[in-house]
Design a protein around this motif. Structure first.
Motif, PDB file in Angstrom:
ATOM      1  N   ALA A 309       0.800  -1.160  -0.167  1.00 54.20           N
ATOM      2  CA  ALA A 309       0.159  -0.044   0.135  1.00 54.20           C
ATOM      3  C   ALA A 309       0.711   1.245  -0.104  1.00 54.20           C
ATOM      4  O   ALA A 309       0.403   2.256  -0.637  1.00 54.20           O
ATOM      5  N   LYS A 310       1.851   1.215   0.684  1.00 48.72           N
ATOM      6  CA  LYS A 310       2.978   2.324   0.789  1.00 48.72           C
ATOM      7  C   LYS A 310       4.152   2.294  -0.016  1.00 48.72           C
ATOM      8  O   LYS A 310       5.007   3.041  -0.414  1.00 48.72           O
ATOM      9  N   ASP A 311       4.174   1.163  -0.657  1.00 49.91           N
ATOM     10  CA  ASP A 311       5.317   0.835  -1.593  1.00 49.91           C
ATOM     11  C   ASP A 311       6.537   1.167  -0.808  1.00 49.91           C
ATOM     12  O   ASP A 311       7.740   1.746  -1.440  1.00 49.91           O
ATOM     13  N   LYS A 312       6.587   0.564   0.423  1.00 54.69           N
ATOM     14  CA  LYS A 312       7.846   0.636   1.211  1.00 54.69           C
ATOM     15  C   LYS A 312       8.526  -0.690   1.516  1.00 54.69           C
ATOM     16  O   LYS A 312       7.754  -1.605   1.798  1.00 54.69           O
ATOM     17  N   TRP A 313       9.709  -0.729   1.393  1.00 54.26           N
ATOM     18  CA  TRP A 313      10.470  -2.036   1.610  1.00 54.26           C
ATOM     19  C   TRP A 313      11.322  -1.950   3.201  1.00 54.26           C
ATOM     20  O   TRP A 313      11.795  -0.836   3.439  1.00 54.26           O
ATOM     21  N   PHE A 314      11.390  -3.092   3.834  1.00 53.59           N
ATOM     22  CA  PHE A 314      12.373  -3.144   4.880  1.00 53.59           C
ATOM     23  C   PHE A 314      12.882  -4.627   4.944  1.00 53.59           C
ATOM     24  O   PHE A 314      12.395  -5.543   4.498  1.00 53.59           O
ATOM     25  N   VAL A 315      14.212  -4.608   5.437  1.00 55.95           N
ATOM     26  CA  VAL A 315      14.747  -5.896   5.554  1.00 55.95           C
ATOM     27  C   VAL A 315      14.792  -6.539   6.998  1.00 55.95           C
ATOM     28  O   VAL A 315      14.821  -5.948   8.221  1.00 55.95           O
ATOM     29  N   LEU A 316      14.274  -7.780   7.098  1.00 59.86           N
ATOM     30  CA  LEU A 316      14.377  -8.615   8.500  1.00 59.86           C
ATOM     31  C   LEU A 316      15.468  -9.688   8.728  1.00 59.86           C
ATOM     32  O   LEU A 316      15.685 -10.230   7.681  1.00 59.86           O
ATOM     33  N   ILE A 317      15.873  -9.568   9.733  1.00 59.78           N
ATOM     34  CA  ILE A 317      16.962 -10.778  10.049  1.00 59.78           C
ATOM     35  C   ILE A 317      16.817 -11.513  11.239  1.00 59.78           C
ATOM     36  O   ILE A 317      16.312 -11.109  12.275  1.00 59.78           O
ATOM     37  N   ALA A 318      16.917 -12.832  11.060  1.00 58.16           N
ATOM     38  CA  ALA A 318      16.616 -13.754  12.091  1.00 58.16           C
ATOM     39  C   ALA A 318      17.884 -14.265  12.816  1.00 58.16           C
ATOM     40  O   ALA A 318      18.889 -13.832  11.985  1.00 58.16           O
ATOM     41  N   ARG A 319      17.932 -14.871  14.032  1.00 54.48           N
ATOM     42  CA  ARG A 319      19.228 -15.328  14.547  1.00 54.48           C
ATOM     43  C   ARG A 319      19.621 -16.511  13.772  1.00 54.48           C
ATOM     44  O   ARG A 319      20.778 -16.662  13.549  1.00 54.48           O
ATOM     45  N   THR A 320      18.705 -17.242  13.333  1.00 53.57           N
ATOM     46  CA  THR A 320      19.080 -18.887  12.620  1.00 53.57           C
ATOM     47  C   THR A 320      18.441 -18.800  11.497  1.00 53.57           C
ATOM     48  O   THR A 320      17.299 -18.334  11.262  1.00 53.57           O
ATOM     49  N   PRO A 321      18.872 -19.895  10.606  1.00 55.35           N
ATOM     50  CA  PRO A 321      18.381 -20.129   9.235  1.00 55.35           C
ATOM     51  C   PRO A 321      16.928 -20.748   9.662  1.00 55.35           C
ATOM     52  O   PRO A 321      15.849 -20.575   8.948  1.00 55.35           O
ATOM     53  N   GLU A 322      16.727 -21.509  10.669  1.00 54.39           N
ATOM     54  CA  GLU A 322      15.656 -22.207  11.082  1.00 54.39           C
ATOM     55  C   GLU A 322      14.330 -21.228  11.593  1.00 54.39           C
ATOM     56  O   GLU A 322      13.267 -21.267  11.152  1.00 54.39           O
ATOM     57  N   GLU A 323      14.967 -20.203  12.223  1.00 59.95           N
ATOM     58  CA  GLU A 323      13.968 -19.060  12.701  1.00 59.95           C
ATOM     59  C   GLU A 323      13.263 -18.157  11.418  1.00 59.95           C
ATOM     60  O   GLU A 323      12.228 -17.956  11.250  1.00 59.95           O
ATOM     61  N   LYS A 324      14.295 -18.024  10.571  1.00 62.65           N
ATOM     62  CA  LYS A 324      13.825 -17.448   9.126  1.00 62.65           C
ATOM     63  C   LYS A 324      12.960 -18.139   8.456  1.00 62.65           C
ATOM     64  O   LYS A 324      11.850 -17.679   8.098  1.00 62.65           O
TER      65      LYS A 324
END
Length: 458
Positions: A309-324
Motif C-alpha cells: 500500500a505504501k510501496d515501502k520495503w524493509f529487511v528483517l534478519i533472524a538469528r538462525t536459518p531455522e527461525e527465518k
C-alpha cells in the motif's frame, strides 16, 4: 472405601449437581427475561439493538433456558423425598440427552458473540444500557454482560467433571449407574465441540490483553480483523539505513511491529507499525547479499518485507536459518489463507458485480429477510436511475462482454450520495453482506475466456 463413605459422598455429589443446576437456571432466567427481553424493547427505537445484533450475542440461549426449566422441574420431582444416595439423578439428565446437543450451536456462536462485544466496547449507549439492566436487577455490573453470555459455556464444560465424580461413587449395581456413564460420555462429546469455540474466545481475550500492553497504538483494534496470534518474536529490522531490534507479531490478518519500552511495566511495547496481510509481501534474500535495501550491510538469515500500500520495503534478519524459515513459512501460509478467504469478498475498487436478480441465479442463502428486502429495494432504485450505473460492459480482447454489471466503487459512491451509508467502510460491509446472502456476485464474462479485472481476486 467403606459403603457408608461411598453413600455419603454420592449424596454430596447429587446435592451439588442439583444445587448448581438450580442456580444456573436462575442465572439463565435473568439473562433472558431481563437482559435479552429489555434489549428487544430497546431495539424498537434504537438500531444498536437490532434482532441481528441480539441474535448474534444471545444465540439460542432461550432454547437453553427452556431445556433447563424442564430439567429442574424433573429434578425436583426426582428429589421430592429429599437428596439421598438412592436418587437416580443421572436418569433424569438422560431423558434430555439429545436435547443437550443445542449447546453445540451455542458454543459455535459464542466466539462471534464475544467478538461483537469487543467491537461494541466503545459504544457508550450499548454499555450504559446493559450496565443499568444489571444494576437495577441487583447484579454486579463490573464485567458487563460478557460473563452472562459465557456462563452456558462454563456450565456445560463442568458437566463431564460432575458426572465423573458421580460415577466414582455409584456402584455398578446402582440403578443410576448406566445413565451416569452414558451422560458422562454425552457431555464429553458436546464439550469437544464447545472447547474448540472456547479456545477461540480465549484467543480473542489474549489479543485484547496483548493490545493493552502496547502504547501509542494507531488504527482499529486488532480484534476487529484478527482472531488469533500466529507467531511473535524479536528480529533485526533494517530500514532507510537504520538497523534496529523490533518485536514482531503475526496475526491471522495483520503484521505488527513494536519497540520495547523501558519506561512502563504495564505497557512494555511502543507501537511502530502495522501492515494488513493483503498489503504484505515477502521476498527471500540470499546469504551474503549487500544491496540498497540492506543499507550496504552484508546480511544472512534475512528477507525483504514489502508494504504494498505504501510501496515501502524493509529487511528483517533472524538469528538462525531455522527461525527465518519459520517466519517466512508462517507469513506465506497466512497470505495463502487470506487469498482463499478473499476470493469472493466485496471490496471498494474498480471491480464489476452483477445483481443475481438480473441473471436469474438469486437463491437466498440465509434467513435474513430484512437484508434481502433491502437488496431488492436497492436493485429497483438502481435500475430506475436516469443515468444508470448498472450497464453492459464491453469487456476486452481476452474477455467477453458483461451484461447488467456495476462498478463496486461507483456503487459505494452512489450509496453515500443517497445517504444509505455514512462511510465507505460501511459500504464495503454492506457489499460483503449482499455477496454472502447471494444478492450480488462477481461479474463473469459471457465468453468462455477468463478475464482479470484487477490484480486481486474478490
Amino acid at each position: 472405601m467403606s459403603d457408608d463413605k461411598i453413600k455419603r459422598l454420592r449424596t454430596h455429589v447429587v446435592k451439588e449437581l442439583y444445587d448448581t443446576e438450580a442456580d444456573y437456571t436462575a442465572h439463565l432466567e435473568f439473562t433472558v427475561t431481563v437482559l435479552l427481553e429489555k434489549a428487544r424493547v430497546k431495539g424498537q427505537h434504537d438500531n444498536t439493538f437490532t434482532e441481528s445484533v441480539l441474535g448474534k450475542l444471545f444465540c439460542n440461549i432461550e432454547d437453553i433456558l427452556q431445556l433447563h426449566r424442564r430439567l429442574v422441574e424433573e429434578l425436583k420431582a426426582c428429589l421430592k423425598g429429599g437428596v439421598s444416595y438412592s436418587c437416580s439423578i443421572a436418569g433424569v439428565y438422560h431423558k434430555f440427552k439429545e436435547e443437550f446437543l443445542i449447546y453445540q450451536d451455542y458454543g459455535k456462536g459464542n466466539e462471534a458473540a464475544q467478538k461483537l462485544l469487543y467491537e461494541l466496547e466503545d459504544n457508550e449507549g450499548f454499555q450504559a444500557f446493559f450496565l443499568a439492566c444489571l444494576l437495577l436487577g441487583g447484579r454486579d455490573g463490573g464485567n458487563g454482560i460478557s460473563s452472562y453470555l459465557f456462563k452456558p459455556i462454563q456450565r456445560v464444560t463442568k458437566y463431564p467433571l460432575l458426572f465423573r465424580e458421580l460415577e466414582k461413587y455409584t456402584p455398578r449395581d446402582h440403578p443410576d449407574y448406566e445413565a451416569t456413564r452414558a451422560m458422562g460420555v454425552r457431555m464429553r462429546e458436546i464439550c469437544f465441540v464447545i472447547n474448540e469455540a472456547k479456545r477461540g474466545v480465549e484467543k480473542l481475550d489474549a489479543i485484547t490483553d496483548w493490545q493493552a500492553t502496547v502504547d501509542g497504538w494507531e488504527g482499529s483494534k486488532v480484534t476487529d480483523t484478527c482472531n488469533q496470534l500466529i507467531k511473535e518474536g524479536a528480529l533485526i529490522k533494517i530500514s532507510a539505513g537504520n538497523t534496529q531490534e523490533r518485536m514482531f507479531f503475526l496475526f491471522d490478518n495483520l503484521f505488527v511491529y513494536c519497540k520495547k519500552s523501558l519506561l512502563s511495566r504495564t505497557r512494555p511495547l511502543l507501537f511502530r507499525g502495522r501492515i494488513p496481510m493483503e498489503n504484505l509481501d515477502v521476498e527471500d534474500i540470499e546469504d551474503g547479499t549487500a544491496d540498497f535495501h540492506t543499507g550496504g550491510i552484508t546480511v544472512t538469515n534475512s528477507w525483504k518485507v514489502h508494504n504494498i500500500a505504501k510501496d515501502k520495503w524493509f529487511v528483517l534478519i533472524a538469528r538462525t536459518p531455522e527461525e527465518k524459515k519459520e517466519w517466512m513459512d508462517a507469513i506465506r501460509a497466512e497470505k495463502e489463507k487470506k487469498k482463499t478467504n478473499d476470493k469472493h469478498q466485496f471490496k471498494k475498487g474498480e471491480l464489476l458485480y452483477r445483481f443475481r436478480y438480473d441473471d436469474g441465479t438469486f437463491r437466498q442463502k440465509y434467513a435474513s429477510s430484512e437484508l434481502a428486502a433491502r437488496g431488492v429495494r436497492m436493485y429497483c432504485r438502481l435500475h430506475g436511475l436516469f443515468d444508470p450505473i448498472i450497464r453492459d460492459h464491453k469487456g476486452s480482447v481476452i474477455g467477453g462482454a458483461l451484461r447488467n454489471v456495476l462498478n463496486a466503487q461507483k456503487l459505494i459512491e452512489w450509496l453515500l450520495e443517497e445517504k444509505d451509508i455514512v462511510s465507505r467502510d460501511e459500504g464495503v460491509a454492506l457489499g460483503r453482506q449482499f455477496v454472502a446472502l447471494g444478492v450480488l456476485r462477481h461479474g463473469q464474462p459471457l465468453s468462455l475466456h477468463s478475464v482479470v479485472w484487477c490484480s486481486e481476486t474478490w
